[in-house]
Design a protein around this motif. Structure first.
Motif, PDB file in Angstrom:
ATOM      1  N   TYR A 263      -6.051   0.333  -5.669  1.00  0.00           N
ATOM      2  CA  TYR A 263      -5.974  -1.129  -5.479  1.00  0.00           C
ATOM      3  C   TYR A 263      -6.863  -1.881  -6.483  1.00  0.00           C
ATOM      4  CZ  TYR A 263     -10.107   0.195  -2.792  1.00  0.00           C
ATOM      5  OH  TYR A 263     -11.320   0.732  -2.406  1.00  0.00           O
ATOM      6  N   SER A 264      -7.240  -1.207  -7.588  1.00  0.00           N
ATOM      7  CA  SER A 264      -8.023  -1.914  -8.620  1.00  0.00           C
ATOM      8  C   SER A 264      -7.548  -1.470 -10.004  1.00  0.00           C
ATOM      9  CB  SER A 264      -9.508  -1.584  -8.471  1.00  0.00           C
ATOM     10  OG  SER A 264      -9.728  -0.238  -8.872  1.00  0.00           O
TER      11      SER A 264
ATOM     12  N   ASN B 254       2.532   1.839  -3.360  1.00  0.00           N
ATOM     13  CA  ASN B 254       1.582   2.367  -4.341  1.00  0.00           C
ATOM     14  C   ASN B 254       1.311   3.841  -4.104  1.00  0.00           C
ATOM     15  OD1 ASN B 254      -1.499   2.981  -5.021  1.00  0.00           O
ATOM     16  ND2 ASN B 254      -0.683   1.505  -6.482  1.00  0.00           N
TER      17      ASN B 254
ATOM     18  N   LEU C 254      -1.521  -5.829  -4.709  1.00  0.00           N
ATOM     19  CA  LEU C 254      -2.691  -5.552  -3.850  1.00  0.00           C
ATOM     20  C   LEU C 254      -3.931  -6.291  -4.362  1.00  0.00           C
ATOM     21  CD1 LEU C 254      -2.069  -1.726  -3.281  1.00  0.00           C
ATOM     22  CD2 LEU C 254      -1.754  -3.550  -1.610  1.00  0.00           C
TER      23      LEU C 254
ATOM     24  N   ILE D  93       0.100  -2.301  -7.525  1.00  0.00           N
ATOM     25  CA  ILE D  93      -1.360  -2.425  -7.702  1.00  0.00           C
ATOM     26  C   ILE D  93      -1.751  -3.886  -7.932  1.00  0.00           C
ATOM     27  CG2 ILE D  93      -2.127  -2.190 -10.143  1.00  0.00           C
ATOM     28  CD1 ILE D  93      -3.530   0.401  -9.219  1.00  0.00           C
TER      29      ILE D  93
ATOM     30  N   VAL E 199      -4.340   5.034  -1.572  1.00  0.00           N
ATOM     31  CA  VAL E 199      -3.825   3.853  -2.286  1.00  0.00           C
ATOM     32  C   VAL E 199      -4.786   3.484  -3.412  1.00  0.00           C
ATOM     33  CG1 VAL E 199      -3.260   1.391  -2.061  1.00  0.00           C
ATOM     34  CG2 VAL E 199      -2.690   2.966  -0.199  1.00  0.00           C
TER      35      VAL E 199
ATOM     36  N   TRP F  39      -6.534  -6.758  -1.243  1.00  0.00           N
ATOM     37  CA  TRP F  39      -6.379  -5.701  -0.235  1.00  0.00           C
ATOM     38  C   TRP F  39      -7.507  -4.683  -0.357  1.00  0.00           C
ATOM     39  CZ3 TRP F  39      -5.753  -0.372  -0.001  1.00  0.00           C
ATOM     40  CH2 TRP F  39      -5.234   0.145   1.197  1.00  0.00           C
ATOM     41  N   THR F  40      -8.030  -4.268   0.790  1.00  0.00           N
ATOM     42  CA  THR F  40      -9.023  -3.176   0.781  1.00  0.00           C
ATOM     43  C   THR F  40      -8.618  -2.167   1.855  1.00  0.00           C
ATOM     44  OG1 THR F  40     -10.366  -4.492   2.277  1.00  0.00           O
ATOM     45  CG2 THR F  40     -11.010  -4.504  -0.042  1.00  0.00           C
TER      46      THR F  40
ATOM     47  N   PRO G 113       0.836  -1.222   0.000  1.00  0.00           N
ATOM     48  CA  PRO G 113       0.000   0.000   0.000  1.00  0.00           C
ATOM     49  C   PRO G 113       0.870   1.270   0.000  1.00  0.00           C
ATOM     50  CG  PRO G 113      -0.828  -1.597   1.590  1.00  0.00           C
ATOM     51  CD  PRO G 113       0.482  -2.138   1.106  1.00  0.00           C
TER      52      PRO G 113
END
Length: 935
Positions: free
Chosen positions: A282-283, A234, A261, A258, A280, A266-267, A231
């Protein structure tokens, strides 16, 4: 002062005279004595210089002038260890001198005495409590940890002690400089205390990290990666890209983090910050949106930025690799690359940028894609079949980019011979047309159209190497020599000329070409192999000797230079550079090229000197060679060659792969092993000839002679193994087969039991016969013309030259072994003759081994004479060859270019002539050696 001035101006004789004048008046003027010693050293009188210096050093001087002068002298003598003794004595006499303590520390640094450096640093700090001195001591602990053989000792003793020393300064709030924080970070990183290192960089101490751009951020990023804090990676890379959307390294970290994650699902936390570094992503959706935003921002930028556009292609590639590209509407790679070309097509970087992404195009689209690019280049309208040509430099560079891409995509590899020749013709027309844009270029600048010429040469080389088209190699040399006449500084032209001339077996033109490249520093290691690898094998002994010396000078001076870099790094607090300098020195000391040049140089010196101006024994002694010593670091050998120094624009399936590199290294290592063992075996010959003194045979074994024989036997076995490896690697080539016969001859030389050893004598006799048969067989492989005219085209046979060179070397080695046999048999013969006289008997029969050896020597003399005659024949043929009779009518070349063809063919002919002359001269001297072998 006058003496020093004379030395500075290089007038060493006057410096000595001036010093002598002073010494007559003042006998004990230490400094004058040392300055005289410097003058003597520089005029080649090393022993006198050393004696004079030691006189002064024994008095343990403490005046600055004498100490400085002695330091200069010892450095020139390559005796840095004596400087340490000098300042150790000075420090004892003047214990509170900051200057002398500092000089002592640097003297230890030159010889790598890290423990003593640590102590000297602390001693300095006690006298003058300045931070740099304290941290010199800390750095010396790190150096002890780096050089420690035992990694456990490094982690449990040296580094923790260094850490405690720095922590003490941190607690006392005495940390002053950036270098001190760098050092703390370095210790924690080496101790794998990544969290602590991160805290230092992010904390108050980290504020001192200002000398390098983004130094703090880069260190944070490195620790986040080590700790797997994706995280933070990123968020930090995203933030840095918002500042500068052209920084490629951060795009790579952004994408890498990314996808990590995504893979870990990861959320972000429900409350608070996403991470230590803020927001961050993450998608994939966020990544797509982020890259699109960077492109939108780029449009507002005052200068065009490549990063955002390439980032989009990079994201497509990564998504394709994961098999999930279609869901995200990122655009068609072909269209994106087309748009990129429109924006950056006239920049040299365009080709290298797009080359990375050509895999994204399906092969069925290649021609369409190239035509699409050609369609947007402003070219003149073609008239009556003429070429459509660019009107300015920008259009020329765009067109060149497309032509290079065509080769990268393999479009020029899939066409037939006629089409290739047609493309060559077109490229050369474009090259000549483009020269008009470079009329105002300086000699040091390249012509804008040079790459057209290079690409044409690559196509011709395809025809030569893949289809055996002999005319193509002469045309490629012609075009390169012409290109060089317009662009005298074009390194690619020179490198390719070097490569082709060597492949043709012509070394003579290569020496000047390599010299004009003006290789600097590390390049002597990375590209030096292009020169030294072929010199000796192509029979140019004088040039080979020069090339080896040139390379060795760099490797030897590097030792001294690196010490100076390390000292400067201590002085200026660039501590993080010191391990880099040490690693650099180790990399060069373990260089494959260094080991090759060392070995070849010694073999060459023996070949040129031994038994001619000096005996083999004297030569070996002067080189300090010993069969027991192997100075090649086999386990740590580093292949530092730059195999990509020649541009090639080949598609991936034809480019140099890791497998090619591995095989090349394996081949070079096997060959080095064979050459090194050959050298060590030759160096053992003189020690063996002392072994067989008939009266002292019992004593001989006590004196370690039997161990000498055992060493030779072991080396022979190792040579057998190395040659078997070579044979397995290369299907029986001349280099390996040529040396196949020395093991057996040497193994059967147990001459000290001759009287009652009919069996051994018979085996020796058979061995000698077999050796002559093998030599004759090898000589037959060397026969044939080096150069011939076939159907009006010049055809070369470089393999004949190489075979001849190795055959002459083999013959030389055979003669050294024969001389050794002669030295063993001669005393036996005279002993038998004495017995005969004493006993006045006629019944003592001379053992058959003498007759066998005499017959062998006679035939060896005949064989050597035959080879000399053959070489004379080659010389006559090469001199008589009239190149002007060659037909050049069928070529693609203009009248102007045909002049260059004459030049290159003349260079090859001349090189062959000189090689053959040098080989012939060497053999004539060898014949004198054979004539002396009459027991």
């Amino acid at each position: 002062i006058k003496t020093a001035d004379y030395l500075d101006n290089g007038n060493n004789k006057m410096a000595i005279q001036q010093a002598d004048k002073l010494l007559k008046k003042h006998k004990d003027l230490h400094c004058a004595k040392v300055l005289k010693a410097i003058g003597l050293q520089r005029t080649g009188k090393q022993d006198e210089a050393f004696a004079l210096a030691q006189e002064v050093a024994a008095l343990e001087p403490t005046d600055d002038n004498s100490l400085q002068a002695l330091t200069i002298l010892y450095r020139e003598m390559h005796r840095p260890e004596l400087v340490t003794k000098l300042y150790e004595a000075a420090v004892k006499k003047v214990p509170n001198s900051e200057e002398y303590h500092s000089h002592l520390f640097m003297a230890y640094a030159r010889v790598g005495e890290y423990k003593k450096m640590q102590q000297a640093g602390m001693a300095l700090y006690k006298i003058v409590p300045k931070n740099p001195y304290y941290f010199w001591s800390v750095m010396s602990l790190i150096m002890q940890s780096i050089s420690a053989q035992d990694e456990n000792l490094s982690k449990t003793m040296f580094l923790p002690l260094a850490e405690r020393m720095v922590e003490k300064m941190v607690k006392e709030e005495k940390i002053e400089a950036e270098a001190e924080v760098e050092l703390y970070y370095m210790i924690l990183e080496r101790l794998e205390k990544y969290q602590e290192a991160l805290s230092v960089v992010r904390g108050k101490l980290g504020e001192k990290l200002t000398s390098e751009l983004q130094s703090r951020e880069n260190k944070c990023m490195a620790m986040y990666k080590k700790l797997g804090k994706w995280p933070e990676c990123n968020a930090l890379s995203r933030r840095l890209l918002l500042k500068n959307s052209d920084d490629w390294q951060f795009y790579i970290t952004y994408f890498e983090s990314i996808f990590q994650l995504i893979d870990y699902n990861w959320t972000p936390p429900a409350e608070g910050e996403h991470s230590l570094e803020g927001e961050v992503h993450y998608s994939v959706e966020q990544a797509v949106k982020f890259v699109e935003e960077r492109i939108t921002e780029e449009a507002k930028s005052s200068r065009p930025l490549r990063g955002p556009y390439l980032a989009k292609l990079e994201l497509i590639r990564r998504l394709q690799h994961r098999g999930c590209n279609d869901e995200y509407k990122l655009g068609d790679p072909e269209e994106l690359m087309f748009q990129y070309f429109k924006k950056f097509g006239d920049k040299p970087c365009c080709l290298t940028d797009l080359k990375v992404f050509v895999d994204l195009l399906p092969s069925s689209q290649y021609t369409k894609f190239i035509n699409q690019l050609l369609g947007v280049i402003p070219l003149s309208a073609p008239v009556d079949g003429d070429l459509a040509l660019p009107a300015d430099i920008k259009a020329l560079q765009q067109h060149l980019c497309v032509v290079q891409l065509s080769r990268v995509l393999g479009l020029y590899h899939s066409i037939d011979k006629t089409q290739k020749l047609s493309v060559v013709r077109e490229l050369m027309l474009r090259y000549h047309h483009g020269l008009q844009f470079g009329k105002s270029c300086l000699k040091t600048e390249l012509q804008f159209s040079d790459y057209y010429c290079l690409l044409a040469v690559h196509l011709l080389l395809d025809l030569w190497l893949e289809e055996g088209e002999e005319l193509a190699v002469w045309q490629s040399l012609t075009l390169l020599e012409e290109g060089l006449s317009h662009s005298p500084s074009n390194a690619q032209f020179k490198l390719l000329l070097i490569r082709i001339y060597c492949m043709l077996g012509a070394f003579e033109p290569v020496v000047e070409l390599y010299s004009s490249l003006d290789a600097k520093h590390i390049q002597h290691d990375t590209i030096g192999y292009l020169l030294t690898r072929y010199a000796e094998a192509l029979g140019q002994y004088a040039a080979a000797s020069q090339s080896c010396n040139f390379a060795l000078r760099f490797f030897h001076s590097n030792q001294k230079d690196t010490s100076e870099y390390i000292i400067q790094a201590y002085k200026y607090g660039a501590f993080e550079k010191i391990p880099e300098f040490i690693a650099f020195r180790n990399r060069l000391n373990s260089s494959l090229h260094f080991a090759q040049v060392r070995t070849e140089r010694m073999l060459l010196d023996l070949l040129l000197e031994a038994n001619i101006s000096t005996s083999l024994e004297e030569s070996i002694k002067s080189m300090s060679l010993s069969p027991e010593e192997d100075d090649i670091p086999w386990k740590d050998l580093r292949d530092n060659r730059d195999l990509t120094v020649l541009f090639n624009w080949d598609p991936k399936d034809r480019d140099i792969s890791e497998e090619h590199r591995r095989l090349s290294l394996e081949e070079e290592t096997i060959w080095l092993r064979i050459r090194s063992l050959t050298l060590r075996l030759i160096s053992g010959l003189p020690s063996l000839s002392h072994a067989f003194q008939p009266k002292n045979s019992e004593k001989a074994a006590e004196n370690g002679v039997s161990s000498k024989i055992d060493t030779i036997r072991t080396l022979l076995q190792q040579l057998e193994v190395a040659m078997d490896s070579g044979k397995r690697f290369l299907e029986q080539t001349i280099q390996v087969s040529v040396k196949k016969h020395y093991p057996r001859i040497l193994n059967e030389r147990g001459c000290n039991r001759l009287q009652n050893s009919t069996d051994i004598q018979e085996r020796i006799g058979n061995s000698l016969k077999s050796l002559l048969e093998q030599l004759t067989d090898l000589f037959n492989k060397c026969k044939g013309d080096l150069i011939e005219v076939r159907d009006g085209i010049l055809k070369t046979h470089p393999n004949v030259l190489e075979n001849l060179v190795f055959f002459v070397e083999t013959l030389s080695i055979t003669l050294w072994i024969s001389s050794y046999c002669d030295s063993v048999l001669r005393p036996f013969k005279s002993n038998l003759q004495k017995k005969k006289k004493k006993k006045k008997e006629t019944s003592i029969v001379m053992p058959p081994v003498f007759t066998s050896f005499l017959d062998y020597v006679t035939e060896l003399q005949t064989l050597t004479s035959n080879v000399i005659d053959h070489i004379k024949g080659l010389e006559v043929m090469l001199t008589a060859l009239k190149l002007e009779e060659l037909s050049l009518e069928d070529t693609l070349l203009s009248q102007e270019e045909k002049k260059f063809t004459k030049t290159v063919q003349g260079k090859v002919q001349s090189s062959y002539q000189h090689s053959v002359q040098e080989i012939g001269e060497l053999l004539k001297k060898r014949l004198d050696t054979v004539k002396k072998l009459k027991i």
